[in-house]
Design an enzyme around this catalytic site. Structure first.
Site, PDB file in Angstrom:
ATOM      1  N   ARG A   1      45.955  35.080  28.878  1.00  0.00           N
ATOM      2  CA  ARG A   1      45.925  35.339  30.267  1.00  0.00           C
ATOM      3  C   ARG A   1      46.685  34.195  31.449  1.00  0.00           C
ATOM      4  O   ARG A   1      46.627  34.038  32.260  1.00  0.00           O
ATOM      5  CB  ARG A   1      44.391  35.147  30.730  1.00  0.00           C
ATOM      6  CG  ARG A   1      43.464  36.139  30.060  1.00  0.00           C
ATOM      7  CD  ARG A   1      43.681  37.458  30.326  1.00  0.00           C
ATOM      8  NE  ARG A   1      42.655  38.231  30.237  1.00  0.00           N
ATOM      9  CZ  ARG A   1      42.341  38.806  28.858  1.00  0.00           C
ATOM     10  NH1 ARG A   1      43.432  38.805  27.820  1.00  0.00           N
ATOM     11  NH2 ARG A   1      41.351  39.351  28.380  1.00  0.00           N
TER      12      ARG A   1
ATOM     13  N   SER B   1      37.161  39.937  35.884  1.00  0.00           N
ATOM     14  CA  SER B   1      36.723  38.796  35.583  1.00  0.00           C
ATOM     15  C   SER B   1      37.135  37.727  36.480  1.00  0.00           C
ATOM     16  O   SER B   1      38.186  37.611  36.980  1.00  0.00           O
ATOM     17  CB  SER B   1      37.377  38.473  34.147  1.00  0.00           C
ATOM     18  OG  SER B   1      36.934  39.433  32.986  1.00  0.00           O
TER      19      SER B   1
ATOM     20  N   GLU C   1      40.340  32.889  37.530  1.00  0.00           N
ATOM     21  CA  GLU C   1      41.337  33.767  36.962  1.00  0.00           C
ATOM     22  C   GLU C   1      42.330  34.604  38.013  1.00  0.00           C
ATOM     23  O   GLU C   1      43.444  34.609  37.942  1.00  0.00           O
ATOM     24  CB  GLU C   1      40.971  34.916  35.872  1.00  0.00           C
ATOM     25  CG  GLU C   1      41.897  35.696  35.420  1.00  0.00           C
ATOM     26  CD  GLU C   1      41.398  36.540  34.405  1.00  0.00           C
ATOM     27  OE1 GLU C   1      41.082  36.224  33.375  1.00  0.00           O
ATOM     28  OE2 GLU C   1      41.242  37.972  34.480  1.00  0.00           O
TER      29      GLU C   1
HETATM   30  P1  FAD Z   1      47.839  42.145  42.465  1.00  0.00           P
HETATM   31  O1  FAD Z   1      46.225  41.693  42.112  1.00  0.00           O
HETATM   32  O2  FAD Z   1      48.436  42.932  43.675  1.00  0.00           O
HETATM   33  O3  FAD Z   1      48.555  40.682  42.068  1.00  0.00           O
HETATM   34  C1  FAD Z   1      48.207  39.878  41.273  1.00  0.00           C
HETATM   35  C2  FAD Z   1      49.070  38.655  41.210  1.00  0.00           C
HETATM   36  O4  FAD Z   1      50.614  39.289  40.481  1.00  0.00           O
HETATM   37  C3  FAD Z   1      49.446  38.172  42.627  1.00  0.00           C
HETATM   38  O5  FAD Z   1      49.726  36.834  42.379  1.00  0.00           O
HETATM   39  C4  FAD Z   1      50.630  38.822  43.103  1.00  0.00           C
HETATM   40  O6  FAD Z   1      51.388  38.063  43.941  1.00  0.00           O
HETATM   41  C5  FAD Z   1      51.424  38.865  41.758  1.00  0.00           C
HETATM   42  N1  FAD Z   1      52.359  40.162  41.687  1.00  0.00           N
HETATM   43  C6  FAD Z   1      51.919  41.558  41.824  1.00  0.00           C
HETATM   44  N2  FAD Z   1      53.001  42.263  41.584  1.00  0.00           N
HETATM   45  C7  FAD Z   1      54.124  41.291  41.505  1.00  0.00           C
HETATM   46  C8  FAD Z   1      55.430  41.805  41.231  1.00  0.00           C
HETATM   47  N3  FAD Z   1      56.027  42.963  40.931  1.00  0.00           N
HETATM   48  N4  FAD Z   1      56.244  40.496  40.891  1.00  0.00           N
HETATM   49  C9  FAD Z   1      55.979  39.534  41.206  1.00  0.00           C
HETATM   50  N5  FAD Z   1      54.428  39.182  41.201  1.00  0.00           N
HETATM   51  C10 FAD Z   1      53.550  40.104  41.541  1.00  0.00           C
HETATM   52  N6  FAD Z   1      42.919  42.005  33.916  1.00  0.00           N
HETATM   53  C11 FAD Z   1      42.939  41.912  32.371  1.00  0.00           C
HETATM   54  O7  FAD Z   1      43.969  41.282  31.887  1.00  0.00           O
HETATM   55  N7  FAD Z   1      42.540  42.622  31.505  1.00  0.00           N
HETATM   56  C12 FAD Z   1      41.216  43.535  31.954  1.00  0.00           C
HETATM   57  O8  FAD Z   1      40.727  44.204  30.904  1.00  0.00           O
HETATM   58  C13 FAD Z   1      41.368  43.628  33.413  1.00  0.00           C
HETATM   59  N8  FAD Z   1      40.212  44.462  33.979  1.00  0.00           N
HETATM   60  C14 FAD Z   1      39.989  44.730  35.283  1.00  0.00           C
HETATM   61  C15 FAD Z   1      38.960  45.340  35.592  1.00  0.00           C
HETATM   62  C16 FAD Z   1      38.742  45.709  36.932  1.00  0.00           C
HETATM   63  C17 FAD Z   1      37.670  46.627  37.391  1.00  0.00           C
HETATM   64  C18 FAD Z   1      39.310  44.903  37.969  1.00  0.00           C
HETATM   65  C19 FAD Z   1      39.029  45.054  39.250  1.00  0.00           C
HETATM   66  C20 FAD Z   1      40.223  44.000  37.501  1.00  0.00           C
HETATM   67  C21 FAD Z   1      40.451  43.924  35.972  1.00  0.00           C
HETATM   68  N9  FAD Z   1      41.968  42.968  35.530  1.00  0.00           N
HETATM   69  C22 FAD Z   1      42.084  42.916  34.298  1.00  0.00           C
HETATM   70  C23 FAD Z   1      42.493  42.357  36.647  1.00  0.00           C
HETATM   71  C24 FAD Z   1      43.590  43.081  36.891  1.00  0.00           C
HETATM   72  O9  FAD Z   1      43.638  44.188  37.028  1.00  0.00           O
HETATM   73  C25 FAD Z   1      45.130  42.578  36.295  1.00  0.00           C
HETATM   74  O10 FAD Z   1      45.411  41.405  36.461  1.00  0.00           O
HETATM   75  C26 FAD Z   1      46.320  43.538  37.007  1.00  0.00           C
HETATM   76  O11 FAD Z   1      47.274  43.320  36.084  1.00  0.00           O
HETATM   77  C27 FAD Z   1      46.516  43.179  38.236  1.00  0.00           C
HETATM   78  O12 FAD Z   1      47.637  43.844  38.754  1.00  0.00           O
HETATM   79  P2  FAD Z   1      47.525  44.120  40.574  1.00  0.00           P
HETATM   80  O13 FAD Z   1      48.830  45.046  40.511  1.00  0.00           O
HETATM   81  O14 FAD Z   1      46.430  44.544  41.130  1.00  0.00           O
HETATM   82  O15 FAD Z   1      48.058  42.698  40.832  1.00  0.00           O
HETATM   83  P1  NAP Z   2      32.665  41.959  25.611  1.00  0.00           P
HETATM   84  O1  NAP Z   2      33.319  42.942  24.791  1.00  0.00           O
HETATM   85  O2  NAP Z   2      31.430  41.761  26.125  1.00  0.00           O
HETATM   86  O3  NAP Z   2      33.046  40.284  25.050  1.00  0.00           O
HETATM   87  C1  NAP Z   2      32.584  39.418  25.871  1.00  0.00           C
HETATM   88  C2  NAP Z   2      33.694  38.292  25.665  1.00  0.00           C
HETATM   89  O4  NAP Z   2      33.945  37.838  24.386  1.00  0.00           O
HETATM   90  C3  NAP Z   2      35.158  38.656  25.948  1.00  0.00           C
HETATM   91  O5  NAP Z   2      35.529  37.980  27.198  1.00  0.00           O
HETATM   92  C4  NAP Z   2      36.030  38.630  24.718  1.00  0.00           C
HETATM   93  O6  NAP Z   2      37.197  37.757  25.161  1.00  0.00           O
HETATM   94  C5  NAP Z   2      35.241  37.994  23.799  1.00  0.00           C
HETATM   95  N1  NAP Z   2      35.203  38.734  22.569  1.00  0.00           N
HETATM   96  C6  NAP Z   2      34.440  39.763  22.212  1.00  0.00           C
HETATM   97  N2  NAP Z   2      34.609  40.226  20.918  1.00  0.00           N
HETATM   98  C7  NAP Z   2      35.485  39.504  20.741  1.00  0.00           C
HETATM   99  C8  NAP Z   2      36.455  39.600  19.531  1.00  0.00           C
HETATM  100  N3  NAP Z   2      35.935  40.173  18.609  1.00  0.00           N
HETATM  101  N4  NAP Z   2      37.293  38.664  19.177  1.00  0.00           N
HETATM  102  C9  NAP Z   2      37.670  37.620  20.226  1.00  0.00           C
HETATM  103  N5  NAP Z   2      37.051  37.679  21.329  1.00  0.00           N
HETATM  104  C10 NAP Z   2      36.015  38.411  21.584  1.00  0.00           C
HETATM  105  O7  NAP Z   2      33.805  41.792  26.926  1.00  0.00           O
HETATM  106  P2  NAP Z   2      33.680  42.952  28.230  1.00  0.00           P
HETATM  107  O8  NAP Z   2      33.254  42.188  29.570  1.00  0.00           O
HETATM  108  O9  NAP Z   2      32.932  44.094  27.744  1.00  0.00           O
HETATM  109  O10 NAP Z   2      35.489  43.177  28.301  1.00  0.00           O
HETATM  110  C11 NAP Z   2      35.921  43.864  27.356  1.00  0.00           C
HETATM  111  C12 NAP Z   2      37.339  43.545  27.340  1.00  0.00           C
HETATM  112  O11 NAP Z   2      37.738  43.909  28.453  1.00  0.00           O
HETATM  113  C13 NAP Z   2      37.573  41.988  27.248  1.00  0.00           C
HETATM  114  O12 NAP Z   2      38.775  42.051  26.157  1.00  0.00           O
HETATM  115  C14 NAP Z   2      37.882  41.697  28.539  1.00  0.00           C
HETATM  116  O13 NAP Z   2      38.951  40.477  28.385  1.00  0.00           O
HETATM  117  C15 NAP Z   2      38.512  42.919  29.166  1.00  0.00           C
HETATM  118  N6  NAP Z   2      38.161  42.726  30.524  1.00  0.00           N
HETATM  119  C16 NAP Z   2      39.030  41.930  31.419  1.00  0.00           C
HETATM  120  C17 NAP Z   2      38.769  41.855  32.576  1.00  0.00           C
HETATM  121  C18 NAP Z   2      39.651  40.813  33.624  1.00  0.00           C
HETATM  122  O14 NAP Z   2      39.423  41.037  34.758  1.00  0.00           O
HETATM  123  N7  NAP Z   2      40.277  39.955  32.898  1.00  0.00           N
HETATM  124  C19 NAP Z   2      37.911  42.336  33.423  1.00  0.00           C
HETATM  125  C20 NAP Z   2      36.979  43.379  32.374  1.00  0.00           C
HETATM  126  C21 NAP Z   2      37.293  43.459  31.217  1.00  0.00           C
HETATM  127  P3  NAP Z   2      38.700  38.323  25.725  1.00  0.00           P
HETATM  128  O15 NAP Z   2      38.396  38.513  27.379  1.00  0.00           O
HETATM  129  O16 NAP Z   2      39.637  37.185  25.440  1.00  0.00           O
HETATM  130  O17 NAP Z   2      38.792  39.705  25.247  1.00  0.00           O
END
Ligand code: FAD
Ligand code: NAP
Length: 343
Positions: A168, A241, A337
């Site tokens: 991340r 998250s 995050e």
């Molecule tokens: P923004 O929120 O608009 O921007 C995020 C950052 O990136 C800011 O600092 C912005 O300045 C910068 N930025 C955006 N575009 C550019 C560009 N073109 N050049 C330079 N900088 C830029 N994240 C995960 O990793 N895994 C997940 O599973 C996940 N699940 C999510 C689920 C939900 C319901 C929500 C709401 C969010 C989730 N996220 C997850 C977080 C988010 O979706 C990601 O981080 C996504 O990549 C953000 O994209 P955005 O275009 O909305 O970025």
């Molecule tokens: P989940 O499956 O309930 O798991 C809880 C946490 O445990 C997760 O954060 C995941 O880490 C870790 N985990 C579970 N199983 C694992 C495995 N086999 N090996 C290593 N790590 C494991 O999580 P969830 O909330 O339903 O989300 C599912 C996936 O979507 C996750 O990968 C999560 O990161 C991603 N997600 C991300 C965001 C975001 O905003 N970043 C939001 C929603 C969902 P990791 O997070 O490292 O995978």
């Protein structure tokens, strides 16, 4: 000051942040072509204006007023650069919606991105925090990133090794606002293996024939699981998250396990483990809490939510309260995050 005609004054970003906060940009500009990035940054520098960059607003916490210029990254386009029996190279515009790219790749029989389905936001933001889900990270598929370097005021192409991707995190997240990404170059190999080690996917496919575990089946499974578990930002404001899962030394995990045998952790490398931050927050009784206009989601404690009528200060106060409690209970500093924008 003479404003270029494409600058939009007093522009509402309420529909462009998934927390759904009321936010107004002093000036916004839709960036639909790469060359506009350089032009806009020259303008901002010449006029001594601050600037920020916004994709879909799904990983940001915005204040009610954003001074200066807000670049809205809307560059479209998915281009097949080359293809052979081993794989395909794609150039994707920063403004393409991430989920629509995942769908496009599967429709064209290019597997690989299915575990990353339904992540909101844009392709240009995907490298920023090296988006990941269900054991897959985007850096596995990134060849290079095209960006305007606002420090050197020149275009660069950074290959994967230079992007410093980690859990991340990336060079881009470590240097906020320096690199404005115009396009991401991906390589999707045709050789494919299902990745269903996460327990929700294991349960979903339990008892199913191996042949039925296709890229499309995994895509559908991920969409179904996420829809059940995560709040839809259209219904309830959130940025996914709110805290990163902490990586701790194994000795620390052993200490924690003595006091909390049920703690959830996964091996990260030989010396480190990843703690499920959601478990820590749940264990401290925050799951489902509501305080004023904000709260903690009742199905996933890692997700902070906005019920409407709230603002960044209110949400950040709740985040601080959670961080303080986790620090007192577990001696762990939870890192936020999403990116917090300053007013
Ligand atoms: P923004 O929120 O608009 O921007 C995020 C950052 O990136 C800011 O600092 C912005 O300045 C910068 N930025 C955006 N575009 C550019 C560009 N073109 N050049 C330079 N900088 C830029 N994240 C995960 O990793 N895994 C997940 O599973 C996940 N699940 C999510 C689920 C939900 C319901 C929500 C709401 C969010 C989730 N996220 C997850 C977080 C988010 O979706 C990601 O981080 C996504 O990549 C953000 O994209 P955005 O275009 O909305 O970025
Ligand atoms: P989940 O499956 O309930 O798991 C809880 C946490 O445990 C997760 O954060 C995941 O880490 C870790 N985990 C579970 N199983 C694992 C495995 N086999 N090996 C290593 N790590 C494991 O999580 P969830 O909330 O339903 O989300 C599912 C996936 O979507 C996750 O990968 C999560 O990161 C991603 N997600 C991300 C965001 C975001 O905003 N970043 C939001 C929603 C969902 P990791 O997070 O490292 O995978």
């Amino acid at each position: 000051m003479n404003l270029p005609s494409n600058l939009l004054p007093a522009y509402s970003l309420s529909q462009r942040n998934t927390l759904g906060f009321e936010v107004e940009a002093e000036f916004a500009i839709h960036i639909t072509e790469a060359k506009q990035i350089a032009e806009t940054l020259v303008y901002a520098k010449d006029h001594n204006m601050p600037y920020q960059v916004l994709g879909g607003g799904s990983n940001v916490v915005l204040p009610s007023a954003l001074p200066g210029l807000t670049l809205l990254m809307d560059i479209a386009g998915i281009e097949i650069v080359s293809e052979d029996a081993n794989g395909v190279s794609l150039k994707v515009g920063a403004g393409v919606s991430w989920h629509s790219l995942v769908i496009w790749t599967l429709e064209h029989s290019y597997p690989g991105l299915e575990n990353l389905a339904l992540i909101p936001g844009t392709v240009g933001a995907a490298p920023i925090q090296n988006i990941g889900a269900y054991g897959v990270e985007i850096n596995d598929y990134i060849n290079s990133v095209e960006a305007f370097d606002s420090q050197a005021m020149q275009w660069i192409t950074l290959d994967r090794a230079h992007c410093q991707f980690s859990y991340r995190h990336s060079l881009f997240k470590a240097n906020p606002l320096r690199y404005i990404i115009s396009a991401v170059n991906l390589y999707l190999p045709k050789q494919w293996q299902p990745r269903i080690s996460y327990v929700d996917l294991q349960h979903f496919f339990a008892g199913k024939e191996n042949d039925s575990i296709t890229p499309l089946a995994i895509f559908e499974a991920v969409c179904e699981i996420r829809t059940q578990k995560l709040p839809d930002p259209k219904q309830i404001g959130n940025v996914g998250s709110f805290f990163q899962n902490p990586i701790v030394e194994n000795s620390m995990l052993a200490k924690l396990k003595q006091r909390h045998p049920a703690i959830v952790a996964y091996p990260e490398d030989t010396n480190h483990s990843k703690l499920a931050a959601g478990w820590l927050i749940d264990h401290c009784g925050f799951k489902g809490l509501r305080t004023g206009n904000v709260g903690v989601h009742d199905k996933q404690a890692l997700v902070l939510i906005h019920h409407g009528g709230g603002n960044a200060n209110e949400l950040l106060q709740l985040a601080e309260r959670i961080q303080k409690t986790i620090s007192e209970q577990f001696e762990i500093d939870l890192q936020v995050e999403p990116i917090i924008f300053n007013a």
